[in-house]
Design a protein around this motif. Structure first.
Motif, PDB file in Angstrom:
ATOM      1  N   GLY A 167     -68.361 -35.413  32.816  1.00  0.00           N
ATOM      2  CA  GLY A 167     -67.935 -36.589  32.572  1.00  0.00           C
ATOM      3  C   GLY A 167     -68.710 -37.714  32.204  1.00  0.00           C
ATOM      4  O   GLY A 167     -68.177 -38.539  31.589  1.00  0.00           O
ATOM      5  N   LEU A 168     -70.172 -37.399  32.341  1.00  0.00           N
ATOM      6  CA  LEU A 168     -71.215 -38.292  31.729  1.00  0.00           C
ATOM      7  C   LEU A 168     -70.838 -38.371  30.161  1.00  0.00           C
ATOM      8  O   LEU A 168     -70.942 -39.323  29.620  1.00  0.00           O
ATOM      9  N   LEU A 169     -71.101 -37.193  29.627  1.00  0.00           N
ATOM     10  CA  LEU A 169     -70.754 -36.830  28.086  1.00  0.00           C
ATOM     11  C   LEU A 169     -69.468 -37.530  27.563  1.00  0.00           C
ATOM     12  O   LEU A 169     -69.553 -38.281  26.544  1.00  0.00           O
ATOM     13  N   SER A 170     -68.217 -37.431  28.270  1.00  0.00           N
ATOM     14  CA  SER A 170     -67.176 -37.852  27.928  1.00  0.00           C
ATOM     15  C   SER A 170     -67.061 -39.636  28.091  1.00  0.00           C
ATOM     16  O   SER A 170     -66.678 -40.414  26.980  1.00  0.00           O
ATOM     17  N   PHE A 171     -67.799 -40.065  29.101  1.00  0.00           N
ATOM     18  CA  PHE A 171     -68.032 -41.674  28.983  1.00  0.00           C
ATOM     19  C   PHE A 171     -69.001 -42.196  27.825  1.00  0.00           C
ATOM     20  O   PHE A 171     -68.563 -43.009  27.075  1.00  0.00           O
ATOM     21  N   PHE A 172     -69.905 -41.371  27.623  1.00  0.00           N
ATOM     22  CA  PHE A 172     -70.931 -41.684  26.509  1.00  0.00           C
ATOM     23  C   PHE A 172     -70.363 -41.825  25.288  1.00  0.00           C
ATOM     24  O   PHE A 172     -70.436 -42.610  24.281  1.00  0.00           O
ATOM     25  N   GLU A 211     -67.626 -44.619  25.287  1.00  0.00           N
ATOM     26  CA  GLU A 211     -68.153 -46.104  25.437  1.00  0.00           C
ATOM     27  C   GLU A 211     -69.118 -46.345  24.604  1.00  0.00           C
ATOM     28  O   GLU A 211     -69.064 -47.452  23.977  1.00  0.00           O
ATOM     29  N   ILE A 212     -70.111 -45.520  23.975  1.00  0.00           N
ATOM     30  CA  ILE A 212     -71.188 -45.672  23.424  1.00  0.00           C
ATOM     31  C   ILE A 212     -70.935 -45.087  22.035  1.00  0.00           C
ATOM     32  O   ILE A 212     -71.449 -45.588  20.796  1.00  0.00           O
ATOM     33  N   GLY A 213     -70.219 -43.968  21.773  1.00  0.00           N
ATOM     34  CA  GLY A 213     -70.153 -43.274  20.802  1.00  0.00           C
ATOM     35  C   GLY A 213     -69.576 -44.100  19.488  1.00  0.00           C
ATOM     36  O   GLY A 213     -70.371 -44.111  18.486  1.00  0.00           O
ATOM     37  N   PRO A 214     -68.647 -45.093  19.644  1.00  0.00           N
ATOM     38  CA  PRO A 214     -68.209 -45.666  18.575  1.00  0.00           C
ATOM     39  C   PRO A 214     -69.264 -46.687  18.053  1.00  0.00           C
ATOM     40  O   PRO A 214     -69.317 -46.754  16.745  1.00  0.00           O
TER      41      PRO A 214
END
Length: 87
Positions: A36-41, A44-47
């Protein structure tokens, strides 16, 4: 655009998040929580990271394009000067 990572890379990232939490926080996280944290990052932050990488590549390509004329430039009207050197 959603940032996707390969299945094997995702597994490694989840394991890394689990280890980080285990070594730095009082409560470890489960694989599901790490996922879940990975999906969020990624969402949210990946772009932000992706866009910065694209901008960096554009800057480097622009610099290379500016050098093309130097690398492949040929002077015009060189026939007669070359003929003069041959004589």
């Amino acid at each position: 655009m959603t940032i996707q990572i390969a299945k094997e890379s995702r597994k490694e990232a989840i394991a890394s998040i689990e280890r980080y939490c285990r070594e730095n926080f009082p409560e470890p996280v489960s694989g599901l929580e790490a996922d879940g944290l990975l999906s969020f990052f990624l969402e949210e932050i990946g772009p932000l990271v992706y866009n910065k990488a694209v901008a960096d590549v554009q800057e480097r390509l622009q610099a290379r394009v500016m050098e093309v004329d130097i690398e492949v430039h040929e002077e015009a009207f060189q026939y007669w000067p070359k003929q003069g050197r041959r004589r």
